[in-house]
Enzyme design. Sequence first.
Site, PDB file in Angstrom:
ATOM      1  N   ASP A  64       0.858  -1.172   0.000  1.00 35.22           N
ATOM      2  CA  ASP A  64       0.000   0.000   0.000  1.00 35.22           C
ATOM      3  C   ASP A  64       0.905   1.235   0.000  1.00 35.22           C
ATOM      4  OD1 ASP A  64      -1.990   1.926   0.544  1.00 35.22           O
ATOM      5  OD2 ASP A  64      -3.082   0.586   1.855  1.00 35.22           O
TER       6      ASP A  64
ATOM      7  N   VAL B  65      -9.654  -3.946   0.650  1.00 28.50           N
ATOM      8  CA  VAL B  65      -9.948  -5.323   0.249  1.00 28.50           C
ATOM      9  C   VAL B  65      -9.704  -6.307   1.387  1.00 28.50           C
ATOM     10  CG1 VAL B  65      -9.579  -4.973  -2.218  1.00 28.50           C
ATOM     11  CG2 VAL B  65      -7.627  -5.521  -0.766  1.00 28.50           C
TER      12      VAL B  65
END
Length: 181
Positions: free
Chosen positions: A104, A154
């Site tokens: 990320d 997610v």
Amino acid sequence: MSMHPDCERIMLSEEQLKARVKEVALAVDEEYAEKRPLVVGILKGSIIFYADFVRFLTMPVELDFMVVSSYGSGTVSSGNLKIKKDLDRDVTGKDILIVEDIIDSGFTLANLKALLLERGAASVKIVTLLNKAERREYDIAPDYNCFDIENEFVVGYGLDYNEQYRHLPYIGILKRSVYEK
């Protein structure tokens, strides 16, 4: 398995995941054919991906795990790396493959890669299931990547929200109403 009611939609199916993980493992096999890498799984999120990935490898490997976190119970990196479980062996002279569920901001992996190189690893490469490049804040990229994904929260296939949803066999987008309470 039907979609979990807390998911907005399925981003990646179980079939898509298995097929791509196998492709990536075969590419790693080619590069490391003459080596015996130490495959380091970053727990807990990578556990399902890690297990599938190493089963597809045909070369001999050593396995180890670390518990490293920068998230806590939130959805955004805290910017603070915590090593909760370190490796069980010395990495000096070893070729290391870090297996991670998602990149990320890049904070965790940038710092972890630097740490392993500082400890004397011969090489450190990153194998990731999901790459969320849009959110990158640190200069780090996966050497092997299964999927580039958009900036969504997610879950599934090992990824969680507050220790929930890891068991889902697919990657699903979590409904905002679940984590914006």
